[in-house]
Design a protein around this motif. Sequence first.
Motif, PDB file in Angstrom:
ATOM      1  N   VAL A  91       0.862  -1.184   0.000  1.00 21.15           N
ATOM      2  CA  VAL A  91       0.000   0.000   0.000  1.00 21.15           C
ATOM      3  C   VAL A  91       0.897   1.232   0.000  1.00 21.15           C
ATOM      4  CG1 VAL A  91      -1.840   1.238   1.188  1.00 21.15           C
ATOM      5  CG2 VAL A  91      -1.762  -1.264   1.286  1.00 21.15           C
ATOM      6  N   SER A  92       0.650   2.152  -0.921  1.00 17.48           N
ATOM      7  CA  SER A  92       1.455   3.372  -1.021  1.00 17.48           C
ATOM      8  C   SER A  92       0.574   4.506  -1.525  1.00 17.48           C
ATOM      9  CB  SER A  92       2.652   3.167  -1.962  1.00 17.48           C
ATOM     10  OG  SER A  92       2.205   2.836  -3.271  1.00 17.48           O
ATOM     11  N   LEU A  93       1.088   5.725  -1.371  1.00 13.72           N
ATOM     12  CA  LEU A  93       0.359   6.923  -1.794  1.00 13.72           C
ATOM     13  C   LEU A  93       0.924   7.422  -3.116  1.00 13.72           C
ATOM     14  CD1 LEU A  93      -1.846   8.955  -0.693  1.00 13.72           C
ATOM     15  CD2 LEU A  93       0.095  10.406  -0.067  1.00 13.72           C
ATOM     16  N   ASP A  94       0.039   7.755  -4.042  1.00 18.34           N
ATOM     17  CA  ASP A  94       0.448   8.309  -5.323  1.00 18.34           C
ATOM     18  C   ASP A  94       0.577   9.824  -5.162  1.00 18.34           C
ATOM     19  OD1 ASP A  94       0.984   8.935  -7.909  1.00 18.34           O
ATOM     20  OD2 ASP A  94      -0.986   8.391  -8.711  1.00 18.34           O
ATOM     21  N   THR A  95       1.802  10.292  -4.936  1.00 17.95           N
ATOM     22  CA  THR A  95       2.016  11.720  -4.689  1.00 17.95           C
ATOM     23  C   THR A  95       1.919  12.560  -5.965  1.00 17.95           C
ATOM     24  OG1 THR A  95       4.409  11.353  -4.876  1.00 17.95           O
ATOM     25  CG2 THR A  95       3.446  11.302  -2.665  1.00 17.95           C
ATOM     26  N   SER A  96       1.810  11.899  -7.130  1.00 15.44           N
ATOM     27  CA  SER A  96       1.648  12.647  -8.373  1.00 15.44           C
ATOM     28  C   SER A  96       0.189  13.009  -8.649  1.00 15.44           C
ATOM     29  CB  SER A  96       2.201  11.844  -9.553  1.00 15.44           C
ATOM     30  OG  SER A  96       1.474  10.636  -9.729  1.00 15.44           O
ATOM     31  N   SER A  97      -0.733  12.488  -7.852  1.00 22.13           N
ATOM     32  CA  SER A  97      -2.151  12.788  -8.037  1.00 22.13           C
ATOM     33  C   SER A  97      -2.540  14.025  -7.226  1.00 22.13           C
ATOM     34  CB  SER A  97      -3.001  11.581  -7.625  1.00 22.13           C
ATOM     35  OG  SER A  97      -2.712  11.195  -6.298  1.00 22.13           O
TER      36      SER A  97
END
Length: 425
Positions: free
Chosen positions: A276-282
């Motif tokens: 599980v990770s966060l898409d920091t480009s969104s």
Amino acid sequence: MKIVLVAVLLGMHAILAAQPLPEASPEPTPQSQDIDAQPEPAATAFALEIKAPDDIKLLLERHLELQRYRSLSDLSNDELERLLDMARTDTQNLVATLGYFAPDIRIERLNPENASPSSPPSIRISVVAGEPVQVSQVLIQFAGPVATDPQAAAQRLLIQDSWSLPPGNRFTQTRWDAAKQQALRQLTSQRYPTGRISQTLADIDPASNTALLTLTLESGQPYQLGNLVITGLQRFDATLVQRLARLQTGVDFDQKQLVDAQLRLSASGFFDSAFVSLDTSSDPQAAQVLVSVREARLQKITLGVGASTDSGARLSVEHLHHQVPWLGWRAVSKLSLDRETRSASIELTSPPNASGWRWNTSALTQSQLSGTFEVDSQRLRAGASQTGDRIDRTYYLQYDRADTVATDLSAPRLAESVSANYTFT
């Protein structure tokens, strides 16, 4: 027979020893051949000796640039002198990483007595460390939204209070790097995943052996969680992943929540692995949460063989089905057999609902020989369970029945009970 053979051999040895042997040129033994075949040791440009405290000596032996040139046999005298000048600066820089900024460094070329003209020169590097530098002041600054956001006040205070290189501590490059990385992790673990170190300075005063540390953390935009983007599903539904992860949209980013969601997915048994990770480009106001899973096998059979002094040999077989047809529940069926006990059981568990509750039901039948009694028992259970962030709850209704027959042919006894149960951890 053994004694006679030994005597004959000793007699033959005495006869041969008394006769003169013809002279012959000695052949080289395998050992002498190996010695002659060994290559000569490679010539070195110089011998290096380091005299310093243990921590400094180990550092110089591993990282001193001068060490690389010891194997150059064609090193000229002028080149060696230039390398020794460079070695002084290199030594001073290396020793400074341990917090010694005013060391006494001496580099000598020794001329050993009785040394041949072809012998390589000997170099001695002596280091007296002096007083170590201590941190006198730490200035941690913030840039970006974290500097003025009232909701980030606790986060700013945490970074400042838990700084791992406070005034009064000895300064080393390793401790300085570790302290900076810890502060950055504390910034990026909550609300600001794109935070970075924008400025850093260690102002050393060799005269007073003190260091003024300055660090500027730039937060970037705060992030809130958006929808889950799930990859790797084949048999299971995306709703199952959402209910196991329990990540709410619109809440502030917290790395611990993502780690907990990953652990819940991995421990559920439905998946062999989960990331599980966060898409920091969104969009920071609704950042996508990337969930990558690899599903476990739909069915699994486990065979068990054992033995004990009380019940003898033991055999068991367990069947796991993650998605029973037409029901969608998980089923675990088990058979067990030994000299005294025979049992069969089945347990059905539903996927979690929107609140995290799972319905479950189970049945067990068992026949057990205990001393002079043979007990046939049955158990039925139905209830629900919930695994929360801090409390695990279970409630169920249970029916138990037992028929006891004695081996002396006395009348059998029947016992029954119905119980309501609630447990929490």
